[in-house]
Scaffold this active site. Structure first.
Site, PDB file in Angstrom:
ATOM      1  N   MET A 100      87.533 -57.389  87.933  1.00  0.00           N
ATOM      2  CA  MET A 100      87.479 -56.343  88.949  1.00  0.00           C
ATOM      3  C   MET A 100      88.425 -55.211  88.577  1.00  0.00           C
ATOM      4  O   MET A 100      89.616 -55.433  88.388  1.00  0.00           O
ATOM      5  CB  MET A 100      87.880 -56.910  90.315  1.00  0.00           C
ATOM      6  CG  MET A 100      86.949 -57.972  90.844  1.00  0.00           C
ATOM      7  SD  MET A 100      87.580 -58.696  92.381  1.00  0.00           S
ATOM      8  CE  MET A 100      88.962 -59.647  91.740  1.00  0.00           C
ATOM      9  N   ILE A 158      92.635 -64.752  90.163  1.00  0.00           N
ATOM     10  CA  ILE A 158      93.675 -64.568  89.154  1.00  0.00           C
ATOM     11  C   ILE A 158      94.283 -63.178  89.274  1.00  0.00           C
ATOM     12  O   ILE A 158      93.556 -62.174  89.264  1.00  0.00           O
ATOM     13  CB  ILE A 158      93.103 -64.762  87.741  1.00  0.00           C
ATOM     14  CG1 ILE A 158      92.461 -66.146  87.615  1.00  0.00           C
ATOM     15  CG2 ILE A 158      94.183 -64.579  86.683  1.00  0.00           C
ATOM     16  CD1 ILE A 158      91.626 -66.312  86.372  1.00  0.00           C
ATOM     17  N   GLY A 188      92.962 -54.697  91.557  1.00  0.00           N
ATOM     18  CA  GLY A 188      92.433 -55.069  90.253  1.00  0.00           C
ATOM     19  C   GLY A 188      92.779 -56.480  89.827  1.00  0.00           C
ATOM     20  O   GLY A 188      93.916 -56.892  89.911  1.00  0.00           O
ATOM     21  N   SER A 189      91.799 -57.250  89.361  1.00  0.00           N
ATOM     22  CA  SER A 189      92.087 -58.611  88.941  1.00  0.00           C
ATOM     23  C   SER A 189      90.833 -59.275  88.394  1.00  0.00           C
ATOM     24  O   SER A 189      89.964 -58.605  87.860  1.00  0.00           O
ATOM     25  CB  SER A 189      92.663 -59.420  90.090  1.00  0.00           C
ATOM     26  OG  SER A 189      93.233 -60.609  89.606  1.00  0.00           O
ATOM     27  N   ARG A 190      90.748 -60.606  88.574  1.00  0.00           N
ATOM     28  CA  ARG A 190      89.660 -61.372  87.986  1.00  0.00           C
ATOM     29  C   ARG A 190      89.418 -62.635  88.807  1.00  0.00           C
ATOM     30  O   ARG A 190      90.341 -63.197  89.399  1.00  0.00           O
ATOM     31  CB  ARG A 190      90.052 -61.734  86.558  1.00  0.00           C
ATOM     32  CG  ARG A 190      89.235 -62.787  85.865  1.00  0.00           C
ATOM     33  CD  ARG A 190      89.712 -62.915  84.441  1.00  0.00           C
ATOM     34  NE  ARG A 190      89.292 -64.159  83.826  1.00  0.00           N
ATOM     35  CZ  ARG A 190      89.458 -64.448  82.551  1.00  0.00           C
ATOM     36  NH1 ARG A 190      90.059 -63.600  81.765  1.00  0.00           N
ATOM     37  NH2 ARG A 190      89.044 -65.606  82.072  1.00  0.00           N
TER      38      ARG A 190
END
Length: 220
Positions: A100, A158, A188-190
């Site tokens: 993301m 994450i 923002g991340s995953r």
């Protein structure tokens, strides 16, 4: 479209900072340097709108189905591979990872309906979210769902280099609906999903799924 509750403080601070910057700019530069003042105020407004946009919850019709697994997050599919599970499961699984960016919708949703049988937060590093070791070394929150058919899948929120706060609403024993909120990651991340090896994958690298809508896999 509505705004997520997790954005209340961030948006309030962003508005205050925008007002302060605008007032200082007008008072200090407005008369003598109107073009520079306009650029500064415009840039501050863009940042304010980006922060507001980050917490948006778009109106969507969610996909519901006992045999399908929907995307838990918006973003871009960056990993589809067989891996050795490193938490809860001891077997090999298919990992699907969705990255993301700060421009994506950042609420996460339950990929299946069923019972939460595991929910665990882990402290860790803040490597960039696309780093291969981010799944095991970064700050993260892991949830395992047992679907109505008895099959189990794992999702992992994450943190990345920018994302510094993971929020997860689920507790072990909780019965959840597909498409309802699982949590939120700021800036923002995953999200990783670990699926059984016999799951049928319906996405490919580079796809841009929508949370709660896009079917990324189904039970075989």
């Amino acid at each position: 479209m509505t705004l997520h509750k997790e954005g209340a403080k961030s948006i309030a601070w962003a508005v205050i900072i925008f007002v302060v910057i605008s007032l200082l700019t007008v008072n200090l530069l407005g008369l003598n340097y109107p073009i520079i003042a306009g650029i500064i105020i415009f840039a501050a407004l863009v940042m304010l709108l980006l922060i507001i946009s980050f917490f948006r919850i778009p109106s969507r019709t969610h996909t519901i189905g006992d045999n399908v697994i929907v995307a838990p997050a918006d973003g871009k599919v960056v990993v589809i591979e067989e891996v050795q599970a490193d938490e809860y499961f001891t077997d090999r699984r298919i990992q699907v990872s969705i990255f993301m960016s700060p421009l994506n919708v950042h609420v996460q949703r339950n990929p299946v309906a069923g019972e939460v049988i595991y929910s665990q937060y882990h402290k860790g590093k803040f490597l960039v979210a696309w780093h291969p070791k981010s799944s095991t070394e970064n700050e993260r929150h892991t949830v395992v769902y047992r679907a109505g058919n008895g099959r189990e899948i794992l999702t992992k929120q994450i943190a990345g280099a920018v994302a510094k706060r993971i929020i997860n609403y689920l507790k072990p024993g909780q019965v959840v609906k597909q498409g309802d909120e699982m949590g939120f990651i700021k800036f923002g991340s995953r999200v990783d999903i670990l699926l059984p090896l016999d799951a049928k994958i319906h996405c490919k690298l580079g796809d841009k799924p929508k949370n709660g809508v896009t079917v990324i896999a189904s039970w075989s």
